[in-house]
Structures are given as C-alpha cells and as structure tokens.
Motif scaffolding. Structure first.
Motif, PDB file in Angstrom:
ATOM      1  N   THR A  68       0.833  -1.200   0.000  1.00  0.00           N
ATOM      2  CA  THR A  68       0.000   0.000   0.000  1.00  0.00           C
ATOM      3  C   THR A  68       0.867   1.249   0.000  1.00  0.00           C
ATOM      4  N   VAL A  69       1.910   1.247   0.796  1.00  0.00           N
ATOM      5  CA  VAL A  69       2.830   2.382   0.814  1.00  0.00           C
ATOM      6  C   VAL A  69       3.511   2.532  -0.550  1.00  0.00           C
ATOM      7  N   TRP A  72       1.498   4.695  -2.810  1.00  0.00           N
ATOM      8  CA  TRP A  72       1.658   6.102  -2.449  1.00  0.00           C
ATOM      9  C   TRP A  72       2.992   6.636  -2.955  1.00  0.00           C
ATOM     10  N   GLU A  75       2.796   7.364  -6.542  1.00  0.00           N
ATOM     11  CA  GLU A  75       2.062   8.615  -6.778  1.00  0.00           C
ATOM     12  C   GLU A  75       2.948   9.834  -6.530  1.00  0.00           C
ATOM     13  N   GLN A  76       3.853   9.714  -5.574  1.00  0.00           N
ATOM     14  CA  GLN A  76       4.720  10.821  -5.203  1.00  0.00           C
ATOM     15  C   GLN A  76       5.958  10.923  -6.100  1.00  0.00           C
ATOM     16  N   GLU A 116       3.311  10.116   7.623  1.00  0.00           N
ATOM     17  CA  GLU A 116       2.156   9.838   6.769  1.00  0.00           C
ATOM     18  C   GLU A 116       1.866   8.340   6.628  1.00  0.00           C
ATOM     19  N   VAL A 117       2.786   7.482   7.052  1.00  0.00           N
ATOM     20  CA  VAL A 117       2.677   6.048   6.779  1.00  0.00           C
ATOM     21  C   VAL A 117       1.399   5.439   7.343  1.00  0.00           C
ATOM     22  N   ARG A 119      -1.480   6.779   7.969  1.00  0.00           N
ATOM     23  CA  ARG A 119      -2.617   7.239   7.165  1.00  0.00           C
ATOM     24  C   ARG A 119      -2.633   6.540   5.812  1.00  0.00           C
ATOM     25  N   VAL A 120      -1.472   6.416   5.176  1.00  0.00           N
ATOM     26  CA  VAL A 120      -1.366   5.809   3.849  1.00  0.00           C
ATOM     27  C   VAL A 120      -1.804   4.350   3.875  1.00  0.00           C
ATOM     28  N   ASP A 123      -5.467   4.132   3.664  1.00  0.00           N
ATOM     29  CA  ASP A 123      -6.102   4.885   2.586  1.00  0.00           C
ATOM     30  C   ASP A 123      -6.903   3.949   1.677  1.00  0.00           C
ATOM     31  N   LEU A 126      -5.816   3.636  -2.065  1.00  0.00           N
ATOM     32  CA  LEU A 126      -4.576   2.876  -2.255  1.00  0.00           C
ATOM     33  C   LEU A 126      -4.797   1.390  -1.986  1.00  0.00           C
TER      34      LEU A 126
END
Length: 180
Positions: A68-69, A72, A75-76, A116-117, A119-120, A123, A126
């Motif tokens: 999942t991370v 993210w 995306e970044q 942020e981990v 929350r990510v 998500d 994600l």
C-alpha cells in the motif's frame, strides 16, 4: 530489471502480489523446513551472480502495508527508489516490512514524510489499487514471485538472469506487430 531498463528502455511497472495474505493458514512445518533448507543455495546464488549478501526478513509476514505504501510512493514520483529501499530493508537488512516503524524509515530514506505512513496504509483508494493488482495476478494465473509480464501478455517466472530477460524483450520486439 534496472539493467534491462537502461539497456533496452523497458518501462518497469510494479504490481502488488501477496504471497501470504493476512488470515492465511499457518505454513506447514515440512514446507518451512524445505524453504529453510534451500536458503543456503539461494544465498550462494545471490552472492555469486549478483554480489548480494542476503539477510532475509521474517518469512510469512504480511506484505500488504508495504504494498500500500508502494502505491503512495509511486504517486509521489519515488516508486523506483521506494521499491529498492523496501527490498534492501527486507532482503539485506532482515527487517519486517509489515511493521509501520520500518516503513517509516524506508519512506524517510526516499524523501517522503514518515508521519504519513499510518494514514497511507489505511487509505481506501490505495488499498483498492493493491486489491486490483492482486486480482490481476489471479486473472493472469500467477501464484508466485517474481513474475514479469512483458507487453502485457508474455510471462517470465522466477528470478531469471539478465540474458533471459534480454532474450524475451528482443523476441517480443522482433514480432511483426511490434516491429513497426
């Protein structure tokens, strides 16, 4: 794959795959013993062919948080760096990449905010992307990793030498529909 990207301009797109999804039954002792018995050979091949000293993380851990991370990180714009850092953490540093504290260190190493981990990992968007990748793997009949799908239709299974991957790319490019 990094070398193939440089030599042949191949675009690498990572997809999620869970070997041991949460809730999987326990690994039978005899199967775990076979895996443990094969580790010295795996370590020797990694050292001889790739110059890597393996120190594998825990076997059978839940990879979903790391997957999942990864979505993210992609995306970044730091997907390749994240994948490399997560692989190093697991395969070389022996870390458990299901632990949020480990993932926080991995993302910090690639320039993302560690706070942020948590929350990510929760998500929904994600998580749905990870689920879609896992369904794609099922649809393709994949049940192990690594697996590389070239041109969205040619499967190369297992950790293959560079020469095998080059051969696959060159055969695909030589096909009439790909030679234009």
């Amino acid at each position: 794959m990094e070398r193939l990207t440089e030599s042949h301009g191949v675009e690498v797109v990572w997809h999620s795959f869970e070997l041991r999804p949460a809730g999987s039954p326990p690994i039978p002792a005899e199967y775990k013993a076979r895996i443990d018995a094969g580790r010295p050979q795996l370590n020797a091949i990694a050292k001889e062919k790739y110059g890597l000293t393996l120190n594998q993380g825990p076997f059978g851990m839940d990879s979903r948080p790391a997957l999942t991370v990864a979505k993210w990180a992609e995306e970044q714009g730091v997907g390749p760096a994240y994948h490399a850092a997560a692989m190093r953490a697991y395969w070389e540093a022996g870390r458990d990449i299901s632990e949020l504290s480990v993932l926080e260190e991995v993302v910090a190493d690639v320039g993302l905010p560690a706070d942020e981990v948590a929350r990510v990992v929760a998500d929904a968007k994600l998580v749905a992307e990870v689920d879609a990748d896992i369904q794609l793997a099922r649809d393709l009949g994949l049940n192990s990793v690594p697996a590389m799908v070239f041109d969205q239709k040619y499967l190369v299974s297992g950790a293959q030498p560079y020469a095998v991957l080059v051969e696959a790319v060159e055969k695909i490019r030589a096909e009439p529909e790909n030679s234009e």
